[in-house]
Scaffold this motif. Structure first.
Motif, mmCIF file in Angstrom:
data_model
loop_
_atom_site.group_PDB
_atom_site.id
_atom_site.type_symbol
_atom_site.label_atom_id
_atom_site.label_comp_id
_atom_site.label_asym_id
_atom_site.label_seq_id
_atom_site.Cartn_x
_atom_site.Cartn_y
_atom_site.Cartn_z
ATOM 1 N N TYR A 86 -32.905 56.078 -21.893
ATOM 2 C CA TYR A 86 -33.661 55.617 -21.029
ATOM 3 C C TYR A 86 -35.297 56.118 -21.594
ATOM 4 C CZ TYR A 86 -29.370 55.533 -18.687
ATOM 5 O OH TYR A 86 -28.083 54.510 -18.241
ATOM 6 N N ARG A 87 -36.146 56.715 -21.975
ATOM 7 C CA ARG A 87 -36.717 57.244 -22.663
ATOM 8 C C ARG A 87 -37.449 55.764 -23.601
ATOM 9 N NH1 ARG A 87 -37.955 61.878 -23.291
ATOM 10 N NH2 ARG A 87 -36.445 62.001 -25.511
ATOM 11 N N LYS A 88 -36.675 55.403 -24.498
ATOM 12 C CA LYS A 88 -36.622 54.256 -24.910
ATOM 13 C C LYS A 88 -36.690 53.004 -24.492
ATOM 14 C CE LYS A 88 -35.420 56.268 -29.577
ATOM 15 N NZ LYS A 88 -36.860 55.984 -30.485
ATOM 16 N N ILE A 89 -35.960 53.311 -23.421
ATOM 17 C CA ILE A 89 -36.063 51.597 -21.965
ATOM 18 C C ILE A 89 -37.796 51.545 -22.321
ATOM 19 C CG2 ILE A 89 -34.674 50.682 -20.934
ATOM 20 C CD1 ILE A 89 -31.749 52.443 -21.217
ATOM 21 N N GLN A 90 -37.997 52.819 -21.000
ATOM 22 C CA GLN A 90 -39.228 52.686 -20.994
ATOM 23 C C GLN A 90 -39.868 51.793 -21.785
ATOM 24 O OE1 GLN A 90 -38.389 52.437 -17.124
ATOM 25 N NE2 GLN A 90 -40.349 53.212 -16.847
#
Length: 86
Positions: free
Chosen positions: A45-49
């Motif tokens: 999710y951090r990479k998506i953001q």
């Protein structure tokens, strides 16, 4: 075929059957994406953001998934991937 002649369709086939076969793509759920990438949920999710991982698709009101082709593309070169869908 002329006039009102329509080809016989097998049971379950509709007008969009040919198009759906051509554009058929598997949708992966979170657990499958985590297994294939080796990422943790928080890292994913951090990479998506950050735009360095493909965004998920809304499948239903409370259900999301990822296109398998997008995950395969990310796996080819995860260090230089940039999400251009935003």
């Amino acid at each position: 075929m002329t006039g009102g002649d329509q080809p016989k369709l097998a049971k379950g086939e509709g007008r969009g059957a040919a198009a759906s076969v051509q554009s058929h793509e598997r949708i992966l759920r979170l657990s499958a994406v985590l297994d294939q990438t080796g990422l943790t949920r928080s890292t994913l999710y951090r990479k998506i953001q950050a735009g360095t991982f493909p965004r998920q698709l809304r499948i239903a009101e409370r259900c999301t998934g990822w296109r398998q082709s997008a995950i395969i593309e990310w796996l080819k070169d995860p260090m230089s991937y940039e999400d251009d869908s935003s």
